[in-house]
Design an enzyme around this catalytic site. Structure first.
Site, PDB file in Angstrom:
ATOM      1  N   HIS A 129      -1.593  14.681   2.725  1.00 44.93           N
ATOM      2  CA  HIS A 129      -2.818  13.947   2.373  1.00 44.93           C
ATOM      3  C   HIS A 129      -3.571  13.689   3.680  1.00 44.93           C
ATOM      4  O   HIS A 129      -2.954  13.601   4.749  1.00 44.93           O
ATOM      5  CB  HIS A 129      -2.377  12.629   1.730  1.00 44.93           C
ATOM      6  CG  HIS A 129      -3.482  11.764   1.220  1.00 44.93           C
ATOM      7  ND1 HIS A 129      -4.199  10.931   2.031  1.00 44.93           N
ATOM      8  CD2 HIS A 129      -3.971  11.589  -0.028  1.00 44.93           C
ATOM      9  CE1 HIS A 129      -5.088  10.276   1.295  1.00 44.93           C
ATOM     10  NE2 HIS A 129      -4.974  10.656   0.039  1.00 44.93           N
ATOM     11  N   ASP A 206       5.788   9.950   4.568  1.00 45.31           N
ATOM     12  CA  ASP A 206       4.726   9.406   3.730  1.00 45.31           C
ATOM     13  C   ASP A 206       5.317   9.264   2.326  1.00 45.31           C
ATOM     14  O   ASP A 206       5.499  10.250   1.607  1.00 45.31           O
ATOM     15  CB  ASP A 206       3.524  10.369   3.744  1.00 45.31           C
ATOM     16  CG  ASP A 206       2.429   9.916   2.790  1.00 45.31           C
ATOM     17  OD1 ASP A 206       2.674   8.998   1.972  1.00 45.31           O
ATOM     18  OD2 ASP A 206       1.324  10.483   2.851  1.00 45.31           O
ATOM     19  N   GLN A 209       3.695   8.776  -2.695  1.00 44.32           N
ATOM     20  CA  GLN A 209       3.938   9.290  -4.051  1.00 44.32           C
ATOM     21  C   GLN A 209       5.397   9.220  -4.468  1.00 44.32           C
ATOM     22  O   GLN A 209       5.694   9.259  -5.665  1.00 44.32           O
ATOM     23  CB  GLN A 209       3.443  10.744  -4.163  1.00 44.32           C
ATOM     24  CG  GLN A 209       1.951  10.911  -3.983  1.00 44.32           C
ATOM     25  CD  GLN A 209       1.135  10.059  -4.950  1.00 44.32           C
ATOM     26  OE1 GLN A 209       1.599   9.640  -6.017  1.00 44.32           O
ATOM     27  NE2 GLN A 209      -0.096   9.768  -4.573  1.00 44.32           N
ATOM     28  N   LYS A 232      -0.003   2.046  -6.106  1.00 45.47           N
ATOM     29  CA  LYS A 232       0.490   3.233  -6.812  1.00 45.47           C
ATOM     30  C   LYS A 232       1.814   2.950  -7.511  1.00 45.47           C
ATOM     31  O   LYS A 232       2.364   3.805  -8.174  1.00 45.47           O
ATOM     32  CB  LYS A 232       0.676   4.395  -5.839  1.00 45.47           C
ATOM     33  CG  LYS A 232      -0.639   4.890  -5.213  1.00 45.47           C
ATOM     34  CD  LYS A 232      -0.386   6.089  -4.353  1.00 45.47           C
ATOM     35  CE  LYS A 232      -1.490   6.391  -3.371  1.00 45.47           C
ATOM     36  NZ  LYS A 232      -2.705   6.893  -4.001  1.00 45.47           N
ATOM     37  N   CYS A 371      -8.201  14.364  -1.589  1.00 48.50           N
ATOM     38  CA  CYS A 371      -7.962  13.996  -0.184  1.00 48.50           C
ATOM     39  C   CYS A 371      -6.881  14.874   0.439  1.00 48.50           C
ATOM     40  O   CYS A 371      -6.054  14.391   1.244  1.00 48.50           O
ATOM     41  CB  CYS A 371      -7.578  12.521  -0.035  1.00 48.50           C
ATOM     42  SG  CYS A 371      -8.808  11.413  -0.713  1.00 48.50           S
TER      43      CYS A 371
HETATM   44  N1  C6P Z   1      -3.580   9.521  -2.747  1.00 49.48           N
HETATM   45  C1  C6P Z   1      -4.662  10.422  -4.712  1.00 49.48           C
HETATM   46  O1  C6P Z   1      -5.468  10.363  -5.655  1.00 49.48           O
HETATM   47  P1  C6P Z   1      -3.793   4.876   0.214  1.00 49.48           P
HETATM   48  O2  C6P Z   1      -5.149   5.324  -0.219  1.00 49.48           O
HETATM   49  O3  C6P Z   1      -3.745   4.471   1.664  1.00 49.48           O
HETATM   50  O4  C6P Z   1      -3.181   3.872  -0.714  1.00 49.48           O
HETATM   51  O5  C6P Z   1      -2.846   6.161   0.066  1.00 49.48           O
HETATM   52  C2  C6P Z   1      -3.101   7.297   0.821  1.00 49.48           C
HETATM   53  C3  C6P Z   1      -2.185   8.409   0.442  1.00 49.48           C
HETATM   54  C4  C6P Z   1      -1.279   8.869   1.375  1.00 49.48           C
HETATM   55  N2  C6P Z   1      -0.399   9.831   1.081  1.00 49.48           N
HETATM   56  C5  C6P Z   1      -0.355  10.406  -0.125  1.00 49.48           C
HETATM   57  C6  C6P Z   1       0.676  11.469  -0.400  1.00 49.48           C
HETATM   58  C7  C6P Z   1      -1.261   9.995  -1.112  1.00 49.48           C
HETATM   59  O6  C6P Z   1      -1.212  10.563  -2.319  1.00 49.48           O
HETATM   60  C8  C6P Z   1      -2.209   8.981  -0.823  1.00 49.48           C
HETATM   61  C9  C6P Z   1      -3.230   8.560  -1.834  1.00 49.48           C
HETATM   62  C10 C6P Z   1      -4.473   9.210  -3.849  1.00 49.48           C
HETATM   63  O7  C6P Z   1      -3.998  11.422  -4.492  1.00 49.48           O
HETATM   64  C11 C6P Z   1      -5.780   8.617  -3.436  1.00 49.48           C
HETATM   65  S1  C6P Z   1      -6.705   9.662  -2.363  1.00 49.48           S
END
Ligand code: C6P
Length: 414
Positions: A129, A206, A209, A232, A371
């Site tokens: 991401h 990371d 997910q 999430k 993203c």
């Molecule tokens: N992905 C998606 O629709 P934040 O926005 O900081 O809570 O998470 C960022 C992030 C980092 N790593 C992974 C693997 C992610 O999937 C995400 C967030 C969302 O896929 C929002 S862009």
């Protein structure tokens, strides 16, 4: 065996815990399939925060009056719950931040700026991401370190042979996702951490997910850093977690300066509070932390093995059903090797059109690059449509999605 371990979860029963599903969308029951972006909230999370606002609201770690002490207790209990949920050694290894993005930036700007030099290498993967790409690009530009990428195979796995040749004496950190938000690929985290450690590099996972959907044991992984977001995993927005081994946190300089992160401030210098507070400058999102604690209670009550099992069954079913739609192509690995995320293309229909038509049917999916542009570049795609599941999704949701996609395919063919 405890009852909780022996009985499968019933998504129809669980849906009743989520007030959002009592409404209709465009006159139809809501089918929410954008859980990878953000998950819905059970009543217990909403009520925990509501109660705190009504009955226990005062700033934390600052007051010596009863209300503040109670609020502080609740904030620290939430930290303990999170530590227990991911099997951290101690609550001191849990830093509350805003989200996964901030957690990774924290590591990049503190550990990264303090330790990276020209000649050093930061290794990431093609399935990251942007949150686990851009901070490293910025830090490499500032330090002169080189950013390197592990490629992915056509079926959406990390290329492990390439990994072996990329990891070497210059690698200082290997930062990778535990589960892809586009391909759904579940990576072998413990093995990847082991390979990073074998060359003397640190490993950042990371977990945005994976932590909401799979059992997490940071000690079994032996990960140095793990980042994830509350929103999430059924919790509120505005709070996330950086897990880090305590000795690393202790050695890292602070990220932001301000209240509570200090031990002492004079007009010429400042010294730092103990961890994790050194990294929590300013009034923290303590009500949100308590909401996250309630989400952790909810998920722990279900059992993360059962959460995974439920999603696995649904993804198996959806994988098969979606393939009945002519012209639909799912990217990434087979259903047994992925979490509850399915990104697909539908002939020449633009994913935004697909999503807009599905919306009219009361079905919420995400369309775009999610993203994660490098993954889309890898498959020569500009965008995909993505359906992603959680504990309250049913086979009926998948059937409605499939039927609507048949209609989209028919509409554009006709
Ligand atoms: N992905 C998606 O629709 P934040 O926005 O900081 O809570 O998470 C960022 C992030 C980092 N790593 C992974 C693997 C992610 O999937 C995400 C967030 C969302 O896929 C929002 S862009």
């Amino acid at each position: 065996m405890k009852l909780a371990e022996s009985v499968s979860l019933d998504p129809y029963r669980l849906r009743e815990d989520f007030p959002i599903f009592s409404q209709k969308m465009h006159g139809k029951p809501l089918v929410y399939l954008d859980n990878t972006a953000s998950a819905q909230k059970p009543r217990t999370v909403i009520e925990a925060m509501d109660t705190m606002y009504r009955e226990v609201y005062a700033n934390v770690h600052r007051g010596i009056y009863e209300l503040s002490e109670r609020a502080t207790q609740m904030y620290e209990d939430a930290r303990r719950k999170v530590a227990h949920f991911i099997h951290a050694r101690s609550r001191r290894e849990i830093v509350f931040v805003r989200n996964t993005t901030e957690a990774i930036n924290l590591v990049a700007y503190t550990w990264g700026l303090a330790n990276l030099r020209p000649g050093d290498e930061v290794l990431i993967t093609e399935m990251e991401h942007h949150s686990n790409i851009v901070p490293w690009q910025l830090i490499c530009q500032r330090t002169g370190a080189t950013l390197r990428w592990v490629p992915i195979t056509e079926d959406g796995h990390l290329n492990m042979e390439a990994l072996d040749s990329l990891l070497g004496e210059h690698t200082r950190i290997f930062a990778f996702t535990a589960m892809s938000n586009v391909l759904g690929t579940i990576n072998p985290v413990a093995e990847l951490v082991r390979r990073a450690h074998a060359v003397g590099a640190l490993a950042l996972v990371d977990g945005a997910q994976s932590v909401p959907h799979l059992p997490t044991d940071v000690q079994a992984w032996d990960a140095d850093f793990v980042a994830f977001s509350s929103h999430k995993m059924l919790g509120p927005t505005g709070i996330g977690v950086l897990y880090a081994k305590r000795h690393l946190l202790e050695g890292m300089p602070p990220f932001m300066g301000g209240g509570e992160m200090i031990r002492e401030v004079t007009m010429t210098h400042a010294t730092w509070n103990e961890v994790p507070y050194k990294f929590e400058a300013g009034t923290p999102a303590f009500v949100e932390a308590v909401g996250l604690g309630a989400a952790v209670d909810y998920l722990s009550g279900l059992g993360m093995d059962r959460v995974h099992e439920l999603e696995q069954a649904l993804v198996d079913y959806a994988y098969e059903r979606l393939h009945t739609v002519e012209g639909l192509r799912i990217i990434g690995p087979g259903p047994k090797e992925r979490g509850g995320v399915l990104s697909f293309t539908l002939d020449d229909v633009h994913p935004h059109d697909v999503a807009a038509i599905l919306d009219q049917e009361g079905i919420a999916v995400r369309a775009g690059h999610h993203c994660a542009q490098p993954i889309h570049d890898r498959y020569d795609l500009v965008a995909t449509t993505r359906a992603s599941f959680y504990i309250y999704n049913t086979r009926e949701d998948v059937d409605r999605l499939t039927a609507a996609l048949h209609r989209v395919a028919h509409l554009f063919r006709g």
